[in-house]
Design a protein around this motif. Structure first.
Motif, PDB file in Angstrom:
ATOM      1  N   ARG A  63       0.852  -1.189   0.000  1.00 39.41           N
ATOM      2  CA  ARG A  63       0.000   0.000   0.000  1.00 39.41           C
ATOM      3  C   ARG A  63       0.888   1.239   0.000  1.00 39.41           C
ATOM      4  O   ARG A  63       1.905   1.285   0.707  1.00 39.41           O
ATOM      5  CB  ARG A  63      -0.922  -0.009   1.226  1.00 39.41           C
ATOM      6  CG  ARG A  63      -1.832   1.217   1.346  1.00 39.41           C
ATOM      7  CD  ARG A  63      -2.863   1.005   2.440  1.00 39.41           C
ATOM      8  NE  ARG A  63      -2.263   0.686   3.720  1.00 39.41           N
ATOM      9  CZ  ARG A  63      -1.815   1.597   4.597  1.00 39.41           C
ATOM     10  NH1 ARG A  63      -1.911   2.889   4.324  1.00 39.41           N
ATOM     11  NH2 ARG A  63      -1.294   1.212   5.744  1.00 39.41           N
ATOM     12  N   ASP A  64       0.522   2.219  -0.800  1.00 36.55           N
ATOM     13  CA  ASP A  64       1.260   3.479  -0.824  1.00 36.55           C
ATOM     14  C   ASP A  64       0.924   4.295   0.418  1.00 36.55           C
ATOM     15  O   ASP A  64      -0.212   4.273   0.904  1.00 36.55           O
ATOM     16  CB  ASP A  64       0.904   4.269  -2.087  1.00 36.55           C
ATOM     17  CG  ASP A  64       1.776   5.488  -2.263  1.00 36.55           C
ATOM     18  OD1 ASP A  64       2.939   5.337  -2.690  1.00 36.55           O
ATOM     19  OD2 ASP A  64       1.301   6.608  -1.956  1.00 36.55           O
ATOM     20  N   GLY A  66       0.950   7.612   0.740  1.00 38.36           N
ATOM     21  CA  GLY A  66       0.804   9.015   0.371  1.00 38.36           C
ATOM     22  C   GLY A  66       2.071   9.610  -0.191  1.00 38.36           C
ATOM     23  O   GLY A  66       2.317  10.821  -0.052  1.00 38.36           O
ATOM     24  N   GLY A  70       4.531   8.217  -5.981  1.00 37.47           N
ATOM     25  CA  GLY A  70       3.699   7.054  -6.223  1.00 37.47           C
ATOM     26  C   GLY A  70       4.382   5.704  -6.136  1.00 37.47           C
ATOM     27  O   GLY A  70       5.603   5.571  -6.202  1.00 37.47           O
ATOM     28  N   THR A  71       3.550   4.688  -5.977  1.00 33.90           N
ATOM     29  CA  THR A  71       3.944   3.282  -5.986  1.00 33.90           C
ATOM     30  C   THR A  71       3.121   2.597  -7.066  1.00 33.90           C
ATOM     31  O   THR A  71       1.915   2.845  -7.185  1.00 33.90           O
ATOM     32  CB  THR A  71       3.670   2.623  -4.622  1.00 33.90           C
ATOM     33  OG1 THR A  71       4.385   3.334  -3.605  1.00 33.90           O
ATOM     34  CG2 THR A  71       4.094   1.161  -4.613  1.00 33.90           C
ATOM     35  N   TYR A  72       3.751   1.722  -7.847  1.00 38.10           N
ATOM     36  CA  TYR A  72       3.081   1.083  -8.979  1.00 38.10           C
ATOM     37  C   TYR A  72       3.294  -0.434  -8.921  1.00 38.10           C
ATOM     38  O   TYR A  72       4.378  -0.898  -8.552  1.00 38.10           O
ATOM     39  CB  TYR A  72       3.623   1.616 -10.309  1.00 38.10           C
ATOM     40  CG  TYR A  72       3.468   3.114 -10.467  1.00 38.10           C
ATOM     41  CD1 TYR A  72       2.418   3.645 -11.209  1.00 38.10           C
ATOM     42  CD2 TYR A  72       4.372   3.987  -9.858  1.00 38.10           C
ATOM     43  CE1 TYR A  72       2.275   5.017 -11.363  1.00 38.10           C
ATOM     44  CE2 TYR A  72       4.222   5.365  -9.999  1.00 38.10           C
ATOM     45  CZ  TYR A  72       3.180   5.876 -10.736  1.00 38.10           C
ATOM     46  OH  TYR A  72       3.032   7.232 -10.868  1.00 38.10           O
ATOM     47  N   ARG A  77      -0.829   2.442 -10.902  1.00 39.71           N
ATOM     48  CA  ARG A  77      -0.585   3.146  -9.647  1.00 39.71           C
ATOM     49  C   ARG A  77      -1.414   2.545  -8.513  1.00 39.71           C
ATOM     50  O   ARG A  77      -2.600   2.230  -8.687  1.00 39.71           O
ATOM     51  CB  ARG A  77      -0.896   4.635  -9.798  1.00 39.71           C
ATOM     52  CG  ARG A  77      -0.519   5.441  -8.548  1.00 39.71           C
ATOM     53  CD  ARG A  77      -0.286   6.889  -8.851  1.00 39.71           C
ATOM     54  NE  ARG A  77       0.210   7.602  -7.671  1.00 39.71           N
ATOM     55  CZ  ARG A  77       0.829   8.771  -7.714  1.00 39.71           C
ATOM     56  NH1 ARG A  77       1.030   9.367  -8.894  1.00 39.71           N
ATOM     57  NH2 ARG A  77       1.252   9.364  -6.612  1.00 39.71           N
ATOM     58  N   VAL A  78      -0.788   2.379  -7.374  1.00 37.28           N
ATOM     59  CA  VAL A  78      -1.440   1.778  -6.212  1.00 37.28           C
ATOM     60  C   VAL A  78      -2.219   2.857  -5.472  1.00 37.28           C
ATOM     61  O   VAL A  78      -1.644   3.847  -5.013  1.00 37.28           O
ATOM     62  CB  VAL A  78      -0.400   1.127  -5.277  1.00 37.28           C
ATOM     63  CG1 VAL A  78      -1.073   0.662  -3.985  1.00 37.28           C
ATOM     64  CG2 VAL A  78       0.282  -0.028  -5.973  1.00 37.28           C
ATOM     65  N   GLU A  79      -3.524   2.676  -5.378  1.00 33.61           N
ATOM     66  CA  GLU A  79      -4.375   3.585  -4.615  1.00 33.61           C
ATOM     67  C   GLU A  79      -4.729   2.956  -3.266  1.00 33.61           C
ATOM     68  O   GLU A  79      -4.535   3.554  -2.218  1.00 33.61           O
ATOM     69  CB  GLU A  79      -5.642   3.912  -5.412  1.00 33.61           C
ATOM     70  CG  GLU A  79      -5.375   4.534  -6.786  1.00 33.61           C
ATOM     71  CD  GLU A  79      -4.749   5.921  -6.698  1.00 33.61           C
ATOM     72  OE1 GLU A  79      -4.780   6.533  -5.616  1.00 33.61           O
ATOM     73  OE2 GLU A  79      -4.221   6.383  -7.734  1.00 33.61           O
ATOM     74  N   ASP A  80      -5.265   1.731  -3.323  1.00 32.12           N
ATOM     75  CA  ASP A  80      -5.562   0.965  -2.108  1.00 32.12           C
ATOM     76  C   ASP A  80      -4.572  -0.198  -2.021  1.00 32.12           C
ATOM     77  O   ASP A  80      -3.740  -0.385  -2.902  1.00 32.12           O
ATOM     78  CB  ASP A  80      -6.997   0.447  -2.150  1.00 32.12           C
ATOM     79  CG  ASP A  80      -8.010   1.584  -2.250  1.00 32.12           C
ATOM     80  OD1 ASP A  80      -7.875   2.548  -1.477  1.00 32.12           O
ATOM     81  OD2 ASP A  80      -8.910   1.507  -3.102  1.00 32.12           O
TER      82      ASP A  80
END
Length: 219
Positions: A63-64, A66, A70-72, A77-80
């Motif tokens: 999980r990112d 914030g 970003g984290t992918y 792109r990782v939102e949740d």
């Protein structure tokens, strides 16, 4: 007793992380620039607390936190929280990439005779999730589905691998009848295109009509 080999790992694929091996041996593991993180990355593109990996009932999730850049996972792109699957490519910020390697994939090569395959024109490093053709690494890496397809025929060099076996290896959570012939053929076509870019002289993935696929991997 659990040893290091019983845990999944994150394996660095690019930049300063190339070859770095992180063992996922805790319930919660934060990745970031801060020295207090479990996995520290000294890159200004990475936030102080960039992402977190959790051990969950179904495996491991990421999980990112914030982060600015970003984290992918596999380019998305990782939102949740995203549950990691064997072979997933995790990218932090713009340049740093890691591969998630499940415990079942950390076993040494043995079934196909690694010493013999190592001198062939195409070579796979299963643990590092890398493919080399004529000593040139395929960059960018193959997609997870392309890699799993190539892996199953690579590890069975002396026989034809059936379409059902391909489905079980590439789409393990799907029923055989749930994967169309067109989906398999499209995957094979894309894989051939990637290999052709590096070595146009050899067709590494041969179709045996009515039976399945086999690897053509000359010395």
């Amino acid at each position: 007793m659990e040893t290091e080999d019983t845990f999944p790992v994150m394996l660095g694929q690019t930049g300063p992380l190339n070859g770095v091996r992180w063992v996922l041996d805790e319930e919660t593991m934060i990745i970031g620039r801060s020295p207090d993180c479990k996995f520290v990355i000294g890159d200004r593109q990475v936030s102080r607390q960039h992402a977190v990996i959790h051990k969950i009932e179904k495996g491991y999730s990421i999980r990112d936190l914030g982060s600015k850049n970003g984290t992918y996972v596999n380019g998305a792109r990782v939102e949740d929280a995203v549950i990691l699957q064997d072979g997933d490519l995790v990218q932090l910020a713009f340049a740093l990439q890691l591969a998630f390697i499940g415990t079942e994939a950390t076993l040494p090569l043995s079934a196909a005779g690694a010493s013999e395959l190592g001198i062939s024109r195409l070579r796979m490093d299963i643990q590092a999730r890398r493919v080399y053709v004529c000593r040139n690494e395929i960059i960018p890496p193959l997609s997870p589905s392309q890699f799993r397809f190539l892996e199953v025929i690579y590890m069975n060099p002396d026989r034809v691998v059936s379409r059902d076996e391909i489905v079980a290896s590439v789409w393990p959570e799907s029923e055989s009848e749930g994967v169309s012939e067109q989906a398999i053929d499209a995957l094979v076509r894309r894989l051939r295109e990637r290999l052709f870019e590096v070595d146009p002289e050899i067709n590494y993935v041969e179709t045996v009509r009515g039976h399945g696929f086999r690897i053509n991997n000359p010395v």
